[in-house]
Design a protein around this motif. Structure first.
Motif, mmCIF file in Angstrom:
data_model
loop_
_atom_site.group_PDB
_atom_site.id
_atom_site.type_symbol
_atom_site.label_atom_id
_atom_site.label_comp_id
_atom_site.label_asym_id
_atom_site.label_seq_id
_atom_site.Cartn_x
_atom_site.Cartn_y
_atom_site.Cartn_z
ATOM 1 N N VAL A 182 15.260 -3.806 -5.952
ATOM 2 C CA VAL A 182 14.032 -3.312 -5.337
ATOM 3 C C VAL A 182 14.313 -1.964 -4.677
ATOM 4 N N SER A 183 13.452 -0.996 -4.959
ATOM 5 C CA SER A 183 13.590 0.321 -4.363
ATOM 6 C C SER A 183 12.478 0.537 -3.338
ATOM 7 N N GLU A 184 11.315 0.950 -3.798
ATOM 8 C CA GLU A 184 10.175 1.201 -2.930
ATOM 9 C C GLU A 184 8.912 1.149 -3.769
ATOM 10 N N CYS A 185 7.777 1.401 -3.164
ATOM 11 C CA CYS A 185 6.538 1.485 -3.918
ATOM 12 C C CYS A 185 6.234 2.940 -4.244
ATOM 13 N N THR A 186 5.124 3.198 -4.898
ATOM 14 C CA THR A 186 4.870 4.553 -5.377
ATOM 15 C C THR A 186 4.667 5.543 -4.243
ATOM 16 N N GLY A 187 4.205 5.067 -3.082
ATOM 17 C CA GLY A 187 3.996 5.971 -1.962
ATOM 18 C C GLY A 187 4.420 5.388 -0.643
ATOM 19 N N ASP A 188 5.041 4.203 -0.658
ATOM 20 C CA ASP A 188 5.362 3.498 0.585
ATOM 21 C C ASP A 188 6.716 2.810 0.483
ATOM 22 N N ASN A 189 7.346 2.588 1.634
ATOM 23 C CA ASN A 189 8.528 1.737 1.708
ATOM 24 C C ASN A 189 8.084 0.276 1.804
ATOM 25 N N ILE A 190 8.967 -0.643 1.388
ATOM 26 C CA ILE A 190 8.638 -2.067 1.379
ATOM 27 C C ILE A 190 9.554 -2.838 2.316
ATOM 28 N N PHE A 191 8.974 -3.818 3.003
ATOM 29 C CA PHE A 191 9.697 -4.755 3.869
ATOM 30 C C PHE A 191 9.310 -6.168 3.454
ATOM 31 N N ILE A 192 10.258 -7.093 3.553
ATOM 32 C CA ILE A 192 9.929 -8.508 3.415
ATOM 33 C C ILE A 192 10.427 -9.250 4.650
ATOM 34 N N LYS A 199 13.650 -7.619 6.408
ATOM 35 C CA LYS A 199 14.578 -6.961 5.489
ATOM 36 C C LYS A 199 13.883 -5.809 4.772
ATOM 37 N N THR A 200 14.652 -4.765 4.489
ATOM 38 C CA THR A 200 14.144 -3.628 3.718
ATOM 39 C C THR A 200 15.291 -3.015 2.938
ATOM 40 N N PRO A 201 15.045 -2.435 1.770
ATOM 41 C CA PRO A 201 16.135 -1.830 1.002
ATOM 42 C C PRO A 201 16.804 -0.687 1.767
ATOM 43 N N PRO A 202 18.110 -0.508 1.569
ATOM 44 C CA PRO A 202 18.827 0.592 2.220
ATOM 45 C C PRO A 202 18.546 1.910 1.505
ATOM 46 N N ASP A 204 20.530 3.796 -0.041
ATOM 47 C CA ASP A 204 21.221 3.963 -1.318
ATOM 48 C C ASP A 204 20.588 3.139 -2.448
ATOM 49 N N ALA A 205 19.458 2.469 -2.147
ATOM 50 C CA ALA A 205 18.717 1.773 -3.214
ATOM 51 C C ALA A 205 17.806 2.732 -3.974
ATOM 52 N N GLY A 206 17.820 4.001 -3.585
ATOM 53 C CA GLY A 206 16.994 4.987 -4.276
ATOM 54 C C GLY A 206 15.630 5.154 -3.648
ATOM 55 N N ILE A 207 15.594 5.197 -2.313
ATOM 56 C CA ILE A 207 14.323 5.295 -1.605
ATOM 57 C C ILE A 207 14.243 6.606 -0.832
ATOM 58 N N LEU A 208 13.031 7.002 -0.520
ATOM 59 C CA LEU A 208 12.816 8.040 0.469
ATOM 60 C C LEU A 208 13.002 7.397 1.838
ATOM 61 N N GLU A 209 13.781 8.025 2.689
ATOM 62 C CA GLU A 209 13.996 7.480 4.031
ATOM 63 C C GLU A 209 12.768 7.801 4.875
ATOM 64 N N GLY A 210 11.820 6.878 4.871
ATOM 65 C CA GLY A 210 10.529 7.125 5.486
ATOM 66 C C GLY A 210 10.591 7.233 6.995
ATOM 67 N N ASP A 241 8.429 -14.938 2.849
ATOM 68 C CA ASP A 241 7.364 -15.541 3.662
ATOM 69 C C ASP A 241 6.252 -14.529 3.929
ATOM 70 N N GLU A 242 6.666 -13.267 4.110
ATOM 71 C CA GLU A 242 5.707 -12.189 4.367
ATOM 72 C C GLU A 242 6.232 -10.916 3.713
ATOM 73 N N CYS A 243 5.327 -9.964 3.549
ATOM 74 C CA CYS A 243 5.703 -8.677 2.978
ATOM 75 C C CYS A 243 4.732 -7.628 3.506
ATOM 76 N N PHE A 244 5.239 -6.437 3.762
ATOM 77 C CA PHE A 244 4.340 -5.349 4.149
ATOM 78 C C PHE A 244 4.940 -4.016 3.704
ATOM 79 N N LEU A 245 4.096 -3.005 3.658
ATOM 80 C CA LEU A 245 4.498 -1.660 3.269
ATOM 81 C C LEU A 245 4.323 -0.727 4.460
ATOM 82 N N THR A 246 5.117 0.334 4.483
ATOM 83 C CA THR A 246 4.976 1.344 5.525
ATOM 84 C C THR A 246 4.938 2.729 4.904
#
Length: 287
Positions: A182-192, A199-202, A204-210, A241-246
Motif C-alpha cells: 500500500v502506498s497512498e491514494c491519488t491525492g491523499d495519504n491513507i491510514f488504517i 497505522k500508515t505507510p512509511p 519509503d513506501a513511495g508516498i508524498l510526505e503529507g 476496523d477503520e480507515c481514513f484519508l488525509t
C-alpha cells in the motif's frame, strides 16, 4: 469580482494572468507546487508547506527566485487581496520559458504563481457517510524513477489512477507501489486502524510526505494512540476496523469500503471521528 493572481511580484485579473507557452512547466511538467489551506483568513501550517516547496525545488535543481520569507509574505498578500476567509492556496513554481528540449540550461525566469480561492474537494455527505475506494491497477511511480517526495507538476501517474476510480463510480483510488505494498491514494495519504492501533505507510513506501499526514500522526500520538508508520498490504486494509484519508484539501475523511469489502460496521469509526475532531480543533486554533 475577478480573482487576483500573483505572478512574479505582480497581481493580475484571472483573464490577464498568463505565462509563456514555452514554459517548461507546461511543456514538460517541470516545476513544483503546494496546496495550502486557509482557515479564518490565516494560512494553515504555512511554514511546513513552504519548507516542503523549497525542498522539492532543490531536489529538481529549480532555483526559486525569492526567499522563503518573501514567499510567505506573497502568499499572505494574495489571500488578503482576494478576501479569502476559508479557502485554498495553490502555489506553483515553473522552470520558466525555454527551448523545445529538456535542457534546463536553456530555460530562464522561473515563474512564481499564487492562486487563492475557495475549495470543496469532496461533497459534505462523504465526511459523514464515508468514501468507497477501489484499488487502481496503475501503480505509484517507482521511487528510483521519480521520488514521490517531490511535489512536482507531473501528476499524470495520479490522474491515470483517478480515471480508474471515476470509471468505477468512486471518487478516490488506492495505489500500490512497485512491491505490491500500500502506498497512498491519488491525492491523499491513507491510514488504517486495527485493534486501536493507528497505522500508515512509511515514506519509503513511495508516498508524498503529507503535511496533513504529519499533523495527524502527531495528534494521534498526543491523544494516546499507538501510531505506527509501517508497511501495509491490501489484506491489512481489507481487515481494518477503520480507515481514513488525509490531505490538505481533503483534511480528514473516513473510508467505509474498498474493492467491495466493507470496513468495520460500514460506518465511520470512533477513532476516525476523534482524530477528525482533533484536527478541526487544530485548524481553529490557528485562527
Amino acid at each position: 469580482m475577478s480573482s487576483q493572481i500573483y505572478i512574479n511580484g505582480q497581481f493580475f485579473a484571472e483573464d490577464e494572468a498568463k505565462i509563456s507557452v514555452f514554459d517548461h512547466g507546461l511543456l514538460y511538467g517541470d516545476g513544483v507546487f503546494e496546496g495550502i489551506r486557509i482557515y479564518g483568513g490565516n494560512v494553515f501550517l504555512h511554514g511546513e508547506h513552504i519548507d516542503r516547496l523549497y525542498e522539492s525545488a532543490k531536489v529538481i535543481r529549480l532555483e526559486i527566485p525569492i526567499t522563503k520569507e518573501e514567499m510567505v509574505k506573497a502568499v499572505e498578500e494574495t489571500v488578503a487581496r482576494n478576501n479569502i476567509d476559508d479557502g485554498y492556496v495553490r502555489l506553483v513554481i515553473t522552470r520558466g520559458a525555454g527551448s523545445l528540449g529538456l535542457d534546463i540550461r536553456r530555460t530562464s525566469n522561473p515563474q512564481v504563481i499564487i492562486i487563492a480561492a475557495t475549495i470543496s474537494l469532496y461533497p459534505e455527505e462523504y465526511y459523514h457517510e464515508g468514501l468507497q475506494l477501489i484499488t487502481a491497477s496503475t501503480i505509484r511511480n517507482h521511487p528510483q524513477a521519480l521520488s514521490p517526495r517531490i511535489k512536482s507538476l507531473n501528476y499524470l501517474n495520479n490522474i491515470m489512477a483517478k480515471i480508474e476510480a471515476t470509471d468505477m463510480g468512486c471518487i478516490e483510488a488506492l495505489m500500490m507501489n512497485h512491491k505490491g505494498e500500500v502506498s497512498e491514494c491519488t491525492g491523499d495519504n491513507i491510514f488504517i486502524i486495527k485493534d486501536k492501533i493507528v497505522k500508515t505507510p512509511p515514506t519509503d513506501a513511495g508516498i508524498l510526505e503529507g503535511v496533513t499526514r504529519n499533523a495527524v500522526i502527531k495528534l494521534a500520538r498526543e491523544a494516546g494512540y499507538e501510531m505506527q508508520e509501517t508497511t501495509l498490504t491490501r489484506h491489512d486494509v481489507y481487515v481494518a476496523d477503520e480507515c481514513f484519508l488525509t490531505g490538505t484539501a481533503a483534511e480528514v475523511i473516513p473510508v467505509v469500503s474498498i474493492d467491495g469489502r466493507q470496513l468495520g460496521d460500514g460506518k465511520p469509526g470512533p477513532i476516525t471521528h476523534e482524530l477528525l475532531k482533533l484536527f478541526q480543533e487544530l485548524t481553529r486554533s490557528s485562527v
